[in-house]
Write a protein that holds these residues in place. Sequence first.
Motif, PDB file in Angstrom:
ATOM      1  N   LYS A 245       0.549  -1.755   0.851  1.00  0.00           N
ATOM      2  CA  LYS A 245      -0.171   0.198   0.105  1.00  0.00           C
ATOM      3  C   LYS A 245       0.557   1.283  -0.353  1.00  0.00           C
ATOM      4  O   LYS A 245       0.643   2.375   0.079  1.00  0.00           O
ATOM      5  CB  LYS A 245      -0.934   0.256   1.155  1.00  0.00           C
ATOM      6  N   ILE A 246       2.209   0.997   0.451  1.00  0.00           N
ATOM      7  CA  ILE A 246       3.132   2.292   0.498  1.00  0.00           C
ATOM      8  C   ILE A 246       4.204   1.855  -0.195  1.00  0.00           C
ATOM      9  O   ILE A 246       4.688   1.041  -0.388  1.00  0.00           O
ATOM     10  CB  ILE A 246       2.910   2.693   1.505  1.00  0.00           C
ATOM     11  N   SER A 247       4.566   2.593  -1.160  1.00  0.00           N
ATOM     12  CA  SER A 247       5.981   2.524  -1.922  1.00  0.00           C
ATOM     13  C   SER A 247       6.582   3.724  -1.703  1.00  0.00           C
ATOM     14  O   SER A 247       6.786   4.375  -0.794  1.00  0.00           O
ATOM     15  CB  SER A 247       5.720   2.383  -3.380  1.00  0.00           C
TER      16      SER A 247
ATOM     17  N   ALA B 142       7.946   8.532   1.760  1.00  0.00           N
ATOM     18  CA  ALA B 142       6.451   7.242   0.827  1.00  0.00           C
ATOM     19  C   ALA B 142       6.122   7.615   0.275  1.00  0.00           C
ATOM     20  O   ALA B 142       5.750   8.958  -0.184  1.00  0.00           O
ATOM     21  CB  ALA B 142       5.971   6.469   2.297  1.00  0.00           C
TER      22      ALA B 142
ATOM     23  N   PRO C  39       2.360   6.307  -1.540  1.00  0.00           N
ATOM     24  CA  PRO C  39       1.314   5.897  -1.689  1.00  0.00           C
ATOM     25  C   PRO C  39       1.094   5.314  -3.033  1.00  0.00           C
ATOM     26  O   PRO C  39       0.621   5.693  -4.320  1.00  0.00           O
ATOM     27  CB  PRO C  39       0.218   6.390  -1.239  1.00  0.00           C
TER      28      PRO C  39
ATOM     29  N   LEU D 282      -1.636   3.895  -5.253  1.00  0.00           N
ATOM     30  CA  LEU D 282      -3.081   3.068  -4.891  1.00  0.00           C
ATOM     31  C   LEU D 282      -3.947   2.354  -5.771  1.00  0.00           C
ATOM     32  O   LEU D 282      -3.137   1.802  -6.489  1.00  0.00           O
ATOM     33  CB  LEU D 282      -3.855   5.010  -6.207  1.00  0.00           C
TER      34      LEU D 282
ATOM     35  N   ASP E 166      -3.346   2.063  -9.490  1.00  0.00           N
ATOM     36  CA  ASP E 166      -2.044   2.083 -10.223  1.00  0.00           C
ATOM     37  C   ASP E 166      -1.429   1.301 -11.621  1.00  0.00           C
ATOM     38  O   ASP E 166      -1.943   0.466 -10.924  1.00  0.00           O
ATOM     39  CB  ASP E 166      -1.013   2.477  -8.814  1.00  0.00           C
TER      40      ASP E 166
END
Length: 205
Positions: free
Chosen positions: A136-138, A159, A161, A163, A166
Amino acid sequence: MTTRGPSKLVVLISGSGSNLQALLDACADPAYGAQVVAVGADRDRIAGLDRATAAGVPVFVHKVADYPDRVAWDLALTQSVREYEPDLVISAGFLKLVGKAFLAEYGGRYINTHNALLPSFPGIHGPRDALAYGVKISGATLFVVDDGVDTGQIIAQVAVPVLDDDTEETLTERIKEAERAQLVEYVGRMARNGWTISGRKVTVG
């Protein structure tokens, strides 16, 4: 380590040079504390070299194919960088792994940026691998280059997010924006305030 006057940067590139341009723009402000003194590449006729030339920055090119082996290429690259006596060497989209000679001379002073939150998703497909895993976070990681692949000490992370809708392309583009801002911020901070490395920990200032 500390330096007097603007810190000297050598930037290594392989492509369009968008991160290079961001650094050149930042260095135009004397308060930034750094100056790009040379740009090196592993290929010719790329836009990044045109950006450097337009800014009046010396360039050099070392193509791996022009040397009998990677060791000879690494020695030539090291020699060219040495001529400019840099305080910091920056991989800005440089797509070649440097060798032992280069790291022996610039270990602790050679930094790179990666489009994932290391140690997760190293290698050339960070955003794709992050999406495939379902995180959920890159984000992006600025790190000190060592002899591994994206394994050096971490300088900074930001960070981004992930989506629900994406794609690899949309996530990559948003990470690039955050990555570029982080690179410019921390190169400036390292130039102005110095940095120390203790084990895995990097402290800026």
